[in-house]
Design a protein around this motif. Structure first.
Motif, PDB file in Angstrom:
ATOM      1  N   LEU A  58       0.813  -1.208   0.000  1.00 66.42           N
ATOM      2  CA  LEU A  58       0.000   0.000   0.000  1.00 66.42           C
ATOM      3  C   LEU A  58       0.850   1.264   0.000  1.00 66.42           C
ATOM      4  O   LEU A  58       0.397   2.321  -0.414  1.00 66.42           O
ATOM      5  CB  LEU A  58      -0.926   0.015   1.231  1.00 66.42           C
ATOM      6  CG  LEU A  58      -1.897  -1.158   1.396  1.00 66.42           C
ATOM      7  CD1 LEU A  58      -2.766  -0.945   2.632  1.00 66.42           C
ATOM      8  CD2 LEU A  58      -2.761  -1.340   0.155  1.00 66.42           C
ATOM      9  N   GLY A  59       2.062   1.159   0.506  1.00 68.14           N
ATOM     10  CA  GLY A  59       2.921   2.337   0.625  1.00 68.14           C
ATOM     11  C   GLY A  59       3.963   2.409  -0.472  1.00 68.14           C
ATOM     12  O   GLY A  59       3.777   1.882  -1.573  1.00 68.14           O
ATOM     13  N   LYS A  60       5.083   3.088  -0.175  1.00 66.69           N
ATOM     14  CA  LYS A  60       6.171   3.242  -1.133  1.00 66.69           C
ATOM     15  C   LYS A  60       7.231   2.175  -0.909  1.00 66.69           C
ATOM     16  O   LYS A  60       7.415   1.692   0.210  1.00 66.69           O
ATOM     17  CB  LYS A  60       6.825   4.626  -0.970  1.00 66.69           C
ATOM     18  CG  LYS A  60       5.970   5.791  -1.415  1.00 66.69           C
ATOM     19  CD  LYS A  60       6.780   7.081  -1.390  1.00 66.69           C
ATOM     20  CE  LYS A  60       5.964   8.245  -1.956  1.00 66.69           C
ATOM     21  NZ  LYS A  60       6.756   9.484  -2.027  1.00 66.69           N
ATOM     22  N   TRP A  66      -8.560  -1.019   4.125  1.00 66.24           N
ATOM     23  CA  TRP A  66      -8.399  -1.962   3.015  1.00 66.24           C
ATOM     24  C   TRP A  66      -8.997  -3.316   3.375  1.00 66.24           C
ATOM     25  O   TRP A  66      -9.730  -3.927   2.588  1.00 66.24           O
ATOM     26  CB  TRP A  66      -6.917  -2.086   2.680  1.00 66.24           C
ATOM     27  CG  TRP A  66      -6.568  -2.797   1.413  1.00 66.24           C
ATOM     28  CD1 TRP A  66      -6.328  -2.239   0.189  1.00 66.24           C
ATOM     29  CD2 TRP A  66      -6.377  -4.218   1.248  1.00 66.24           C
ATOM     30  NE1 TRP A  66      -6.002  -3.218  -0.723  1.00 66.24           N
ATOM     31  CE2 TRP A  66      -6.024  -4.435  -0.107  1.00 66.24           C
ATOM     32  CE3 TRP A  66      -6.462  -5.308   2.106  1.00 66.24           C
ATOM     33  CZ2 TRP A  66      -5.766  -5.708  -0.609  1.00 66.24           C
ATOM     34  CZ3 TRP A  66      -6.219  -6.586   1.594  1.00 66.24           C
ATOM     35  CH2 TRP A  66      -5.868  -6.771   0.253  1.00 66.24           C
ATOM     36  N   LEU A  67      -8.680  -3.783   4.581  1.00 67.24           N
ATOM     37  CA  LEU A  67      -9.204  -5.066   5.026  1.00 67.24           C
ATOM     38  C   LEU A  67     -10.702  -4.993   5.312  1.00 67.24           C
ATOM     39  O   LEU A  67     -11.449  -5.939   5.039  1.00 67.24           O
ATOM     40  CB  LEU A  67      -8.452  -5.540   6.274  1.00 67.24           C
ATOM     41  CG  LEU A  67      -7.006  -5.978   6.018  1.00 67.24           C
ATOM     42  CD1 LEU A  67      -6.251  -6.151   7.329  1.00 67.24           C
ATOM     43  CD2 LEU A  67      -6.976  -7.278   5.209  1.00 67.24           C
ATOM     44  N   ARG A  68     -11.150  -3.845   5.828  1.00 62.02           N
ATOM     45  CA  ARG A  68     -12.573  -3.700   6.138  1.00 62.02           C
ATOM     46  C   ARG A  68     -13.437  -3.857   4.876  1.00 62.02           C
ATOM     47  O   ARG A  68     -14.480  -4.515   4.905  1.00 62.02           O
ATOM     48  CB  ARG A  68     -12.827  -2.349   6.794  1.00 62.02           C
ATOM     49  CG  ARG A  68     -14.284  -2.131   7.165  1.00 62.02           C
ATOM     50  CD  ARG A  68     -14.467  -0.889   8.019  1.00 62.02           C
ATOM     51  NE  ARG A  68     -15.643  -1.027   8.848  1.00 62.02           N
ATOM     52  CZ  ARG A  68     -15.812  -0.465  10.033  1.00 62.02           C
ATOM     53  NH1 ARG A  68     -14.861   0.298  10.543  1.00 62.02           N
ATOM     54  NH2 ARG A  68     -16.908  -0.665  10.717  1.00 62.02           N
ATOM     55  N   LYS A  77      -1.517   2.215   9.446  1.00 59.43           N
ATOM     56  CA  LYS A  77      -2.367   1.141   9.955  1.00 59.43           C
ATOM     57  C   LYS A  77      -3.850   1.417   9.709  1.00 59.43           C
ATOM     58  O   LYS A  77      -4.632   0.479   9.513  1.00 59.43           O
ATOM     59  CB  LYS A  77      -2.100   0.942  11.453  1.00 59.43           C
ATOM     60  CG  LYS A  77      -0.721   0.394  11.769  1.00 59.43           C
ATOM     61  CD  LYS A  77      -0.560   0.146  13.260  1.00 59.43           C
ATOM     62  CE  LYS A  77       0.828  -0.365  13.611  1.00 59.43           C
ATOM     63  NZ  LYS A  77       0.954  -0.694  15.043  1.00 59.43           N
ATOM     64  N   ALA A  78      -4.241   2.686   9.719  1.00 55.69           N
ATOM     65  CA  ALA A  78      -5.636   3.015   9.423  1.00 55.69           C
ATOM     66  C   ALA A  78      -5.982   2.668   7.980  1.00 55.69           C
ATOM     67  O   ALA A  78      -7.085   2.189   7.691  1.00 55.69           O
ATOM     68  CB  ALA A  78      -5.898   4.495   9.680  1.00 55.69           C
ATOM     69  N   ASP A  79      -5.056   2.909   7.062  1.00 59.50           N
ATOM     70  CA  ASP A  79      -5.280   2.550   5.661  1.00 59.50           C
ATOM     71  C   ASP A  79      -5.400   1.037   5.500  1.00 59.50           C
ATOM     72  O   ASP A  79      -6.229   0.538   4.732  1.00 59.50           O
ATOM     73  CB  ASP A  79      -4.147   3.081   4.784  1.00 59.50           C
ATOM     74  CG  ASP A  79      -4.090   4.595   4.772  1.00 59.50           C
ATOM     75  OD1 ASP A  79      -5.085   5.220   4.392  1.00 59.50           O
ATOM     76  OD2 ASP A  79      -3.052   5.146   5.158  1.00 59.50           O
TER      77      ASP A  79
END
Length: 272
Positions: free
Chosen positions: A98-100, A198-200, A192-194
Motif C-alpha cells: 500500500l505504501g512506497k 483496506w481489510l474492512r 495502519k488506518a489505511d
C-alpha cells in the motif's frame, strides 16, 4: 464454537500491546485469544514488523488471518481468504504493497540526513547483530526484521525538535513518519488506518463488521480512530499515550494483560 453475533474483527498492534514490551511474552493474552477463537472472531495483526516476522508470529499465536505489516505499508491475506483478492503466485499468501518501496524511503531519509545533519541509524545500515541489539531479538528473528519492503525504521539519536523537523521534511517530500515503541519509522502514505480500511472493505463484502482496534503508540492513533471501538493499552510506566475520547477507551492494564482485559470487558458487556 460460539457464534460471532456482531461480525467483529480485531485489529491489533503487537509490541507493547499484544506482546510484552521487553520480553515479547503473550501468555497474559492467551485466554482472551482463545475466547476470540471460540467465537470465530478474526484477529488481524497490524504492526511495524515485517511479513516474515508476522508469519512466524502467526504460527506461534495460532492465527491464520489477514495482517498488516510495516505500519500498514503491506497487507497479507491467506490465499483464498477473500474472494475479491486477485490470484497470486504464492500458494499460501496474497501480499499487497500500500505504501512506497523501501528503496525510495531510504534514499529520502539518508539524503535529508546528509543535507541537514540529523543523527540516526537506520536498519539499512545495521548488521543483523546490530538489529538484534537494538530490538532484543535473537539472530534469526533479527534477520526476519531486516526483510523490509515498504518502510525504514530509524534508531533516532537526535532531539525531539530535530525529529519534528525531520518529519515535516519527510511529509513535504510525499512520505510520512510514525513513532513506534522503539523506532521512528519512515513510510509511504499508507498507515495502519489505511490497512484497516483496506481489510474492512474486503470483510464487509460478506456483511458489515464491528472493527475493534488496540494499540499503545503514536503509530496506532489513526487505526484506533478508524475503528468502531478503539483501546489504548497502558504503556510500561502505566500511562496511556492519549486520553480516552469518543469511541476510544482505556484498557485497564499494561501490555498483553491490558489487551486481555479489554477483550474480556467487551465479551462481558456482550459487545462481542
Amino acid at each position: 464454537m460460539t457464534k460471532n453475533i456482531r461480525n467483529a474483527v480485531i485489529f491489533t498492534d503487537m509490541d507493547a500491546t499484544l506482546l510484552d514490551h521487553d520480553t515479547y511474552d503473550w501468555a497474559p493474552a492467551a485466554g482472551a485469544l482463545a475466547a476470540l477463537a471460540e467465537r470465530d472472531i478474526p484477529v488481524c495483526l497490524c504492526t511495524s514488523k515485517t511479513v516474515a516476522e508476522v508469519r512466524d508470529w502467526q504460527a506461534r499465536l495460532g492465527l491464520h488471518t489477514p495482517f498488516a505489516s510495516e505500519n500498514g505499508g503491506v497487507v497479507a491475506v491467506p490465499a483464498g481468504y477473500f474472494e475479491s483478492c486477485p490470484p497470486t503466485t504464492d500458494a499460501e499468501w496474497q501480499t499487497t504493497t500500500l505504501g512506497k518501496p523501501r528503496e525510495a524511503l531510504c534514499a529520502l531519509a539518508y539524503r535529508l540526513r546528509e543535507q541537514r545533519g540529523y543523527r540516526f541509524t537506520g536498519f539499512a545500515e545495521m548488521s543483523i547483530a546490530d538489529i538484534g541489539a537494538a530490538t532484543g531479538l535473537g539472530r534469526h528473528a533479527a534477520a526476519r526484521a531486516a526483510q523490509r519492503q515498504a518502510s525504514e525504521p530509524l534508531l533516532w539519536q537526535d532531539s525531539d525538535q530535530a525529529a519534528a523537523a525531520f518529519s515535516r521534511e519527510i511529509e513535504a517530500a510525499g512520505a510520512m513518519t510514525r513513532r513506534g515503541g522503539r523506532f521512528l519509522h519512515v513510510l509511504g502514505h499508507a498507515d495502519k488506518a489505511d490497512a484497516l480500511a483496506w481489510l474492512r472493505v474486503r470483510y464487509e463484502a460478506r456483511g458489515a463488521i464491528l472493527a475493534i482496534a488496540l494499540g499503545d503508540s503514536e503509530n496506532d492513533r489513526a487505526m484506533l480512530a478508524a475503528a468502531d471501538i478503539g483501546y489504548w493499552v497502558a504503556r510500561t510506566d502505566g500511562r496511556y499515550y492519549a486520553p480516552a475520547t469518543g469511541t476510544i477507551r482505556h484498557a485497564p492494564g499494561i501490555g498483553p494483560a491490558g489487551w486481555a482485559a479489554a477483550i474480556n470487558a467487551l465479551i462481558d458487556r456482550a459487545e462481542l
